[in-house]
Write a protein that holds these residues in place. Structure first.
Motif, PDB file in Angstrom:
ATOM      1  N   UNK A  22       0.833  -1.204   0.000  1.00 21.93           N
ATOM      2  CA  UNK A  22       0.000   0.000   0.000  1.00 21.93           C
ATOM      3  C   UNK A  22       0.867   1.253   0.000  1.00 21.93           C
ATOM      4  N   UNK A  23       1.938   1.239   0.794  1.00 24.75           N
ATOM      5  CA  UNK A  23       2.849   2.377   0.806  1.00 24.75           C
ATOM      6  C   UNK A  23       3.528   2.535  -0.545  1.00 24.75           C
ATOM      7  N   UNK A  24       3.865   1.408  -1.184  1.00 27.73           N
ATOM      8  CA  UNK A  24       4.450   1.468  -2.517  1.00 27.73           C
ATOM      9  C   UNK A  24       3.483   2.041  -3.536  1.00 27.73           C
ATOM     10  N   UNK A  38       1.113   5.224 -16.196  1.00 31.06           N
ATOM     11  CA  UNK A  38       0.505   4.990 -14.884  1.00 31.06           C
ATOM     12  C   UNK A  38       0.605   3.522 -14.486  1.00 31.06           C
ATOM     13  N   UNK A  39       0.312   2.631 -15.421  1.00 29.77           N
ATOM     14  CA  UNK A  39       0.378   1.200 -15.112  1.00 29.77           C
ATOM     15  C   UNK A  39       1.796   0.794 -14.726  1.00 29.77           C
ATOM     16  N   UNK A  40       2.758   1.231 -15.509  1.00 25.73           N
ATOM     17  CA  UNK A  40       4.147   0.860 -15.234  1.00 25.73           C
ATOM     18  C   UNK A  40       4.644   1.372 -13.896  1.00 25.73           C
ATOM     19  N   UNK A  41       4.398   2.653 -13.606  1.00 25.17           N
ATOM     20  CA  UNK A  41       4.904   3.248 -12.364  1.00 25.17           C
ATOM     21  C   UNK A  41       4.205   2.657 -11.146  1.00 25.17           C
ATOM     22  N   UNK A  42       2.881   2.472 -11.219  1.00 23.92           N
ATOM     23  CA  UNK A  42       2.149   1.966 -10.058  1.00 23.92           C
ATOM     24  C   UNK A  42       2.470   0.504  -9.772  1.00 23.92           C
ATOM     25  N   UNK A  43       2.581  -0.314 -10.820  1.00 27.27           N
ATOM     26  CA  UNK A  43       2.966  -1.715 -10.613  1.00 27.27           C
ATOM     27  C   UNK A  43       4.384  -1.786 -10.048  1.00 27.27           C
ATOM     28  N   UNK A  44       5.264  -0.937 -10.564  1.00 30.78           N
ATOM     29  CA  UNK A  44       6.646  -0.863 -10.061  1.00 30.78           C
ATOM     30  C   UNK A  44       6.657  -0.491  -8.576  1.00 30.78           C
ATOM     31  N   UNK A  50       4.190  -0.855  -6.305  1.00 27.59           N
ATOM     32  CA  UNK A  50       3.629  -1.927  -5.481  1.00 27.59           C
ATOM     33  C   UNK A  50       4.632  -3.072  -5.325  1.00 27.59           C
ATOM     34  N   UNK A  51       5.282  -3.456  -6.415  1.00 26.07           N
ATOM     35  CA  UNK A  51       6.250  -4.559  -6.353  1.00 26.07           C
ATOM     36  C   UNK A  51       7.427  -4.210  -5.448  1.00 26.07           C
ATOM     37  N   UNK A  52       7.990  -3.027  -5.627  1.00 28.74           N
ATOM     38  CA  UNK A  52       9.119  -2.634  -4.786  1.00 28.74           C
ATOM     39  C   UNK A  52       8.689  -2.455  -3.334  1.00 28.74           C
ATOM     40  N   UNK A  53       7.434  -2.011  -3.127  1.00 37.58           N
ATOM     41  CA  UNK A  53       6.945  -1.884  -1.764  1.00 37.58           C
ATOM     42  C   UNK A  53       6.873  -3.228  -1.058  1.00 37.58           C
ATOM     43  N   UNK A  54       6.419  -4.252  -1.781  1.00 30.60           N
ATOM     44  CA  UNK A  54       6.364  -5.589  -1.193  1.00 30.60           C
ATOM     45  C   UNK A  54       7.741  -6.140  -0.883  1.00 30.60           C
ATOM     46  N   UNK A  55       8.673  -5.969  -1.836  1.00 27.95           N
ATOM     47  CA  UNK A  55      10.039  -6.460  -1.615  1.00 27.95           C
ATOM     48  C   UNK A  55      10.697  -5.717  -0.461  1.00 27.95           C
ATOM     49  N   UNK A  56      10.512  -4.396  -0.420  1.00 26.42           N
ATOM     50  CA  UNK A  56      11.115  -3.603   0.649  1.00 26.42           C
ATOM     51  C   UNK A  56      10.525  -3.960   2.000  1.00 26.42           C
ATOM     52  N   UNK A  57       9.228  -4.301   2.041  1.00 32.48           N
ATOM     53  CA  UNK A  57       8.610  -4.702   3.310  1.00 32.48           C
ATOM     54  C   UNK A  57       9.232  -5.992   3.830  1.00 32.48           C
TER      55      UNK A  57
END
Length: 254
Positions: A15-17, A72-78, A80-87
């Motif tokens: 969510x933060x991502x 928008x799709x590319x940046x938002x998916x990027x 969310x993915x990095x947010x999950x990995x960083x978490x």
């Protein structure tokens, strides 16, 4: 840290991502896209001047869709993915890199990720707009970029471990300086040994290239700064602080 806590942190990280991705999207649209349009215009002018305008490929996706829905799709998916990995990285790092709370750990982790994942490979192989770069070398350039990214991550982890081991002898300050210096030296050696790629075409605006690369850095800076602050706030609601844990451990007397 139990599985429920990890799952909660993973959801909050994504969510933060997503929230950080929205902010980065604004920067990408207003700073990055005008430079992309200018680079495409240069590329089309070069093709026309060389008599290759009739050989231009038909666009599968229009430029308007690329700069809006596609961006928008590319940046938002990027995000969310990095947010999950960083978490997940946060779950491992919490309590292992020093006596930091959840918020401070999230901010430090975001700063380290910005440095190791983006700035280290970027300084060696900076982002290029359209019209810059030989299509025949795109595979080589991509492989070198990801190799430099992997080295940046591994060297950052090694520098952190070195600093932790030196801390009892040198103290936290000097151990941190020593770890940071070792990281800089190791990255410099990697820069010296890895090949450079300079494929800027003749006549391409140096100002435009510089502005495009600055916008690329700005996007990542906003993304990781926003993620660190937002995720740190959300993580504090999941990970108990020492004060709250001590308060719960004190028996309530009638």
């Amino acid at each position: 840290m139990n599985s429920v806590t990890i799952r909660n942190l993973l959801v909050r990280g994504m969510l933060a991502g997503l929230a950080a991705g929205v902010l980065a999207l604004v920067v990408a649209y207003f700073l990055g896209e005008p430079r992309v349009d200018a680079a495409i215009a240069f590329e089309e002018a070069q093709a026309h001047s060389h008599g290759h305008g009739h050989e231009a490929e038909v666009e599968v996706v229009s430029r308007g869709v690329q700069s809006t829905a596609g961006l928008a799709t590319g940046v938002l998916v990027y995000g969310v993915a990095l947010g999950g990995i960083a978490a997940l990285a946060f779950c491992f790092a919490l309590g292992r890199i020093g006596r930091f709370g959840a918020r401070a750990t999230a901010v430090l982790l975001s700063g380290a990720a910005l440095l190791a994942v983006h700035l280290v490979p970027f300084l060696k192989y900076p982002a290029n707009p359209p019209a810059v770069g030989d299509p025949d070398t795109i595979g080589k350039r991509t492989a070198l970029y990801f190799l430099m990214m992997l080295l940046g991550i591994l060297l950052a982890v090694a520098a952190t471990i070195l600093g932790r081991r030196l801390a009892p002898k040198l103290g936290n300050w000097y151990a941190t300086v020593a770890g940071g210096a070792a990281f800089v030296v190791a990255v410099g050696i990697a820069y010296a040994f890895l090949p450079s790629m300079n494929e800027v075409p003749h006549g391409f605006s140096g100002t435009l290239l510089w502005q495009f690369r600055l916008s690329a850095i700005a996007i990542q800076l906003v993304l990781w700064t926003a993620f660190g602050l937002i995720f740190g706030h959300l993580a504090e609601r999941v990970v108990p602080t020492k004060e709250s844990a001590a308060a719960r451990s004190v028996p309530v007397t009638p």
